[in-house]
Motif scaffolding. Structure first.
Motif, PDB file in Angstrom:
ATOM      1  N   GLY B  42       0.839  -1.189   0.000  1.00 39.38           N
ATOM      2  CA  GLY B  42       0.000   0.000   0.000  1.00 39.38           C
ATOM      3  C   GLY B  42       0.870   1.232   0.000  1.00 39.38           C
ATOM      4  N   LEU B  43       1.867   1.234   0.878  1.00 37.95           N
ATOM      5  CA  LEU B  43       2.766   2.387   0.947  1.00 37.95           C
ATOM      6  C   LEU B  43       3.554   2.557  -0.350  1.00 37.95           C
ATOM      7  CD1 LEU B  43       4.166   2.095   4.549  1.00 37.95           C
ATOM      8  CD2 LEU B  43       2.977   4.037   3.590  1.00 37.95           C
ATOM      9  N   CYS B  45       2.601   1.757  -3.267  1.00 34.06           N
ATOM     10  CA  CYS B  45       1.694   2.322  -4.273  1.00 34.06           C
ATOM     11  C   CYS B  45       1.542   3.825  -4.072  1.00 34.06           C
ATOM     12  CB  CYS B  45       0.320   1.669  -4.182  1.00 34.06           C
ATOM     13  SG  CYS B  45       0.268   0.089  -4.975  1.00 34.06           S
ATOM     14  N   PHE B  46       1.390   4.225  -2.814  1.00 31.63           N
ATOM     15  CA  PHE B  46       1.325   5.664  -2.543  1.00 31.63           C
ATOM     16  C   PHE B  46       2.572   6.332  -3.097  1.00 31.63           C
ATOM     17  CE2 PHE B  46      -1.638   4.617   0.983  1.00 31.63           C
ATOM     18  CZ  PHE B  46      -2.655   5.449   0.580  1.00 31.63           C
ATOM     19  N   VAL B  49       2.389   6.554  -6.947  1.00 26.90           N
ATOM     20  CA  VAL B  49       1.438   7.545  -7.453  1.00 26.90           C
ATOM     21  C   VAL B  49       1.949   8.957  -7.175  1.00 26.90           C
ATOM     22  CG1 VAL B  49      -0.874   8.484  -7.141  1.00 26.90           C
ATOM     23  CG2 VAL B  49      -0.527   6.014  -7.239  1.00 26.90           C
ATOM     24  N   LEU B  50       2.413   9.159  -5.943  1.00 26.23           N
ATOM     25  CA  LEU B  50       2.856  10.506  -5.591  1.00 26.23           C
ATOM     26  C   LEU B  50       4.114  10.887  -6.369  1.00 26.23           C
ATOM     27  CD1 LEU B  50       2.121  10.272  -1.798  1.00 26.23           C
ATOM     28  CD2 LEU B  50       0.981  11.781  -3.421  1.00 26.23           C
ATOM     29  N   ASN B  53       3.015  11.810  -9.820  1.00 26.70           N
ATOM     30  CA  ASN B  53       2.349  13.123  -9.853  1.00 26.70           C
ATOM     31  C   ASN B  53       3.305  14.274  -9.561  1.00 26.70           C
ATOM     32  OD1 ASN B  53      -0.060  11.983 -10.470  1.00 26.70           O
ATOM     33  ND2 ASN B  53      -0.875  12.056  -8.382  1.00 26.70           N
ATOM     34  N   ASN B  54       4.336  14.016  -8.740  1.00 28.33           N
ATOM     35  CA  ASN B  54       5.239  15.094  -8.332  1.00 28.33           C
ATOM     36  C   ASN B  54       6.690  14.681  -8.518  1.00 28.33           C
ATOM     37  OD1 ASN B  54       2.914  16.556  -6.849  1.00 28.33           O
ATOM     38  ND2 ASN B  54       3.020  14.554  -5.872  1.00 28.33           N
ATOM     39  N   ILE B 244       6.007  16.708   0.035  1.00 25.36           N
ATOM     40  CA  ILE B 244       5.383  15.401  -0.213  1.00 25.36           C
ATOM     41  C   ILE B 244       6.444  14.310  -0.158  1.00 25.36           C
ATOM     42  CG2 ILE B 244       4.244  13.993  -1.979  1.00 25.36           C
ATOM     43  CD1 ILE B 244       2.605  16.378  -2.694  1.00 25.36           C
ATOM     44  N   VAL B 248       6.381  11.085   2.408  1.00 25.06           N
ATOM     45  CA  VAL B 248       6.539   9.687   2.006  1.00 25.06           C
ATOM     46  C   VAL B 248       7.745   9.074   2.714  1.00 25.06           C
ATOM     47  CG1 VAL B 248       7.085   8.201   0.054  1.00 25.06           C
ATOM     48  CG2 VAL B 248       5.410  10.012  -0.211  1.00 25.06           C
TER      49      VAL B 248
END
Lengths: 561, 312
Positions: B42-43, B45-46, B49-50, B53-54, B244, B248
């Motif tokens: 899960g982490l 994947c975060f 994605v992050l 995006n960034n 961000i 993370v």
């Protein structure tokens, strides 16, 4: 060991189970229950705890329905209070009742009995799971003392990102932490059951000789182990986001709120199967035993459980068709969603084929099972409407969705759960209940349920949005029907509870095999001894009922010869 | 299946024999580890994605992590996995003394890892490279305590007149430690950089040119021994989303750190049992299972290290 040996060894203890030594009499005192490692006692404690949660969640449902009896204020003039009610109702019913209901409560009692095992693989872990449930439930329940949560059970961001200054903040933290802990209860139960099924089957019980309930529990446990941790990390990060402002989900900090939805549904869609799969397992048992006919298409039912568990992981996007995913992604998720209907339909048709030309006993468990078939047909088929992209745009967030998932979650999962409770009640309590009363209760709930939720399909298709405190007077008649139906359901549940309670007081002693089943749990006494079996019989086909015949004097089935 | 079966006191009443019990415990542990992997997935994947995006946040942020420290920690953890494996072997072969020594070494490895991690965290703290928009300062290193998200980002508040908005950065950078006045702006109306500049008094450098005062401030910053004149010169201007990356970073490493601490607790527990002589070739399930857990913790770090430290 053969079956005849068991029969000849135990007619006396079979006959008067509750009078013979059993797991109730094995030890006494409150501590012997609270610290027990016995799977049957833990299962019964779960049942009691879940009943309390169900009553509480049900009370909130009734408050929601009562509020909607008239347009505008009815019993509260604060719309926010209404939001709290439906949120608490949903969170309690899902995380505290349905998810642990069949696997943890009934599964705990029945799974080792069906396997001919003395206990689950890890009895201490099992007790720990129960206390995780208790602690998680206390956290989730404690929100009632802090003003309640109004985010909806889905905790969608940014609703659920609340500054520490807000009055709702404490409740949101408590609820999220409760869900986190309840998740671990579920994961550990799943781990326990997978190992139990792998390692504690008797030699003669190969995978394809297992009762279908065990296939369902096994598939469920796989989902519990693989999906729940994703929810755990998501709610954990949401808590941290709330405390420290990480910027993961909060658009104001550069985060992505839709990311939360993806993660939430990555768990919560499979969680739908955590709720329905074990219920389908109960159905396979109930339909076959009460039709007194070998289950039809055993392998297909077994494989369809596994297939549902697998498909369940790849369809979460259908909750988010209006969240702004790409058209391609929407189409893919829509297609995959339809694929789930195949294994579900396989099960339905196999149950129908099992009943075909069977010798059907209409009794309380079978009434619940028939109710399941009716409700699941409606709940499943309306799922196809919602899986269709264009139709979903129209129906999204309306009462149509509310009715659909209540038909699946309550009309199916809970109906099977109650069917299972009535089916195995004589086994683990050792008393028979009043059959007529049980049937009256089941019938009342069935009609109450349909009167409550069929009108909601109509309202939804006409555009009544879900989660609204107020409504257009045009919907008045449907809302009033729905509310009256919910009262009938509540009355039905009271009758059911009364039936079971009275059985403890006045019920006749249960025989070992009141229904004529042949899976292992019907071969031990009712209620079982502490270690369940003196000798485990070799049963090759648990759906072959030809060896049993009804004994009128005993009021149950005995082995021939 | 009689009750008083076998001569082994560690055999549970519901098992047929030790072998069945041992293989079940191992299967249970593997399933639990599958759960752990999904938890960290899960982490990850975060992270994916992050980062997608960034990307600029990750490119900027990873430079501030100390690769040497990270590499040393990787080696420490790998070595502790080796000693753990040797400890399990020693337990299986009835070597009580060796079991205790290897378990103690593994525990020390865990301590070493946490200490190095602590040093790294501390350095991030001094730099103000912390999680979240409120804590991440990038350069000025000034703590903004008592920041209220609810108020600062509430969109209910009336929008601030543009003139005032433009004036604010000057005021704030003059008095950096001055309390930030919450409210008075609409977050969505501003871009991230502007938000930060208003909230934290960061200067908005014109493109391609760095504000002079930033370099002055960081000339004396000794958290990193890279021998540089200032963060901005060496690593470039932090992008508006830099926080961000640190969210993370802290999310992943802190959860991993918790797992290390739990693992150390478990190792301490089996160490005590080993000293009491509980384990032998007949019963070593607990050492084996704790060993599996420790290897998992190690494995997760092996993913975390390149994902966080070695971004190109």
């Amino acid at each position: 060991m053969s079956e005849s040996q068991t029969a000849s060894a135990s007619p006396q203890s079979v006959k008067f189970g509750l009078e013979a030594p059993n797991f109730f009499t094995a030890s006494k005192g409150l501590a012997s229950w609270l610290l027990t490692l016995d799977h049957k006692r833990i299962g019964i404690m779960y049942l009691i705890a879940i009943t309390i949660a169900f009553a509480l969640g049900g009370a909130f449902a009734l408050m929601v329905r009562t509020e909607l009896f008239f347009a505008g204020p009815t019993i509260t003039s604060d719309p926010n209070q209404y939001n709290v009610w439906f949120t608490v109702h949903a969170a309690m019913m899902i995380f505290m009742v349905i998810i642990p209901g069949v696997p943890a409560a009934l599964g705990n009692i029945i799974l080792p009995l069906m396997l001919g095992a003395k206990d689950v693989a890890f009895p201490r872990l099992n007790l720990a799971s129960f206390y995780f449930w208790i602690v998680g439930s206390l956290f989730l329940g404690s929100v009632l003392f802090f003003g309640g949560v109004d985010t909806g059970w889905t905790f969608y961001t940014p609703y659920s990102i609340i500054g520490t200054g807000s009055t709702m903040a404490t409740s949101v933290y408590l609820a999220l932490f409760g869900v986190f802990i309840l998740g671990f209860s579920s994961i550990l139960t799943g781990v326990n059951f997978i190992v139990t099924i792998h390692k504690l089957r008797p030699r003669v019980m190969t995978w394809f000789r297992m009762p279908l309930f065990l296939w369902a529990i096994y598939s469920t446990a796989v989902i519990q182990v693989l999906a729940t941790p994703v929810l755990a990390i998501t709610v954990l990060l949401l808590m941290v986001e709330n405390f420290f402002g990480l910027g993961l989900f909060d658009p104001a900090l550069g985060g992505d709120p839709v990311l939360f939805q993806h993660f939430f549904w990555f768990y919560s869609h499979p969680a739908v199967y955590i709720m329905i799969l074990p219920a389908m397992g109960i159905m396979s048992e109930l339909i076959s035993i009460h039709s007194h006919k070998h289950v039809f298409g055993y392998r297909f039912i077994a494989y369809s459980s596994v297939a549902i568990a697998m498909f369940g992981f790849i369809v979460w996007g259908h909750h988010m068709f209006t969240s702004g995913m790409s058209g391609l992604l929407n189409a893919v998720f829509s297609f995959l969603t339809f694929s789930v209907s195949i294994p579900s339909a396989i099960k339905m048709f196999n149950w129908l084929s099992t009943m075909y030309r069977g010798s059907i006993s209409i009794n309380t468990p079978m009434l619940w099972a028939l109710g399941f078939m009716f409700n699941f047909a409606i709940g499943g088929l309306t799922g196809l409407f919602l899986g269709t992209l264009s139709v979903d745009i129209h129906l999204h967030d309306t009462y149509f969705v509310v009715a659909h998932f209540h038909y699946v979650m309550m009309g199916s999962a809970l109906f099977a759960f109650f069917g299972g409770v009535f089916h195995w009640w004589p086994k683990f309590i050792g008393k028979m209940y009043n059959e007529k009363m049980g049937m009256v209760g089941a019938t009342m709930v069935f009609w109450g349920f349909n009167i409550t939720f069929l009108p909601q399909f109509i309202m939804g298709s006409q555009g009544m949005p879900r989660r609204y405190y107020d409504f257009d007077p045009a919907f008045l008649i449907w809302h009033q029907m729905s509310t009256l139906g919910s009262y009938l359901q509540a009355a039905g549940f009271v009758v059911c509870a009364y039936t079971l309670a009275m059985s403890l007081v006045k019920g006749r002693l249960a025989p070992a095999n009141p229904w004529g089943g042949n899976s292992l749990e019907w071969h031990c006494q009712s209620p079982p001894i502490l270690e369940n079996f003196e000798t485990v019989p070799d049963v090759e086909d648990c759906y072959d009922y030809t060896d049993w015949q009804y004994d009128r004097e005993l009021g149950g089935y005995v082995l021939k010869g | 299946m009689s009750h008083g079966h076998g001569d082994n006191p560690y055999l549970g009443h519901h098992w047929d024999n030790m072998e069945q019990q041992f293989s079940s415990a191992k299967l249970g542990m593997w399933l639990f580890m599958a759960q752990e992997i999904l938890f960290f997935s899960g982490l990850f994947c975060f992270y994916a994605v992050l980062r997608f995006n960034n990307p600029e946040a990750f490119e900027y942020g990873h430079q501030l992590l100390d690769k040497i420290m990270g590499a040393v920690n990787t080696i420490v953890l790998l070595l502790s996995s080796l000693t753990m494996a040797l400890g399990v072997r020693a337990a299986q072969t009835n070597q009580k003394r060796a079991t205790c020594i290897f378990l103690a070494l593994t525990f020390l490895g865990g301590c070493g890892f946490m200490v190095i991690k602590g040093i790294e965290y501390n350095a991030k703290g001094t730099h103000g490279s912390l999680w979240g928009l409120a804590n991440f300062k990038g350069e000025d290193g000034v703590q903004k305590v008592g920041f209220d998200y609810g108020k600062a980002f509430s969109t209910d508040l009336a929008p601030e007149p543009p003139a005032e908005r433009a004036a604010k950065p000057e005021v704030a950078s003059d008095a950096e430690t001055a309390a930030i006045e919450p409210g008075g702006m609409v977050a969505e109306a501003l871009d991230q950089k502007e938000v930060r500049s208003i909230l934290f008094g960061e200067a908005l450098p014109p493109p391609g040119k760095h504000g002079g005062h930033e370099e002055d401030e960081h000339a004396g910053d000794d958290g990193h021994d890279h021998g540089h004149a200032g963060h901005v010169e060496q690593w470039g201007t932090p992008p508006p989303t830099a926080h961000i990356f640190f969210s993370v970073y802290f999310g992943l490493t802190a959860l991993h750190g918790i797992h290390v601490v739990v693992g150390m607790g478990l190792i301490a527990w089996v160490f005590v049992n080993a000293r009491r002589g509980k384990y032998s070739s007949k019963y070593f399930t607990q050492v084996e299972v704790v060993g599996l857990y420790w290897h998992l913790v190690d494995l997760i770090w092996i993913f975390l290290f390149p994902l966080l430290y070695l971004i190109s």
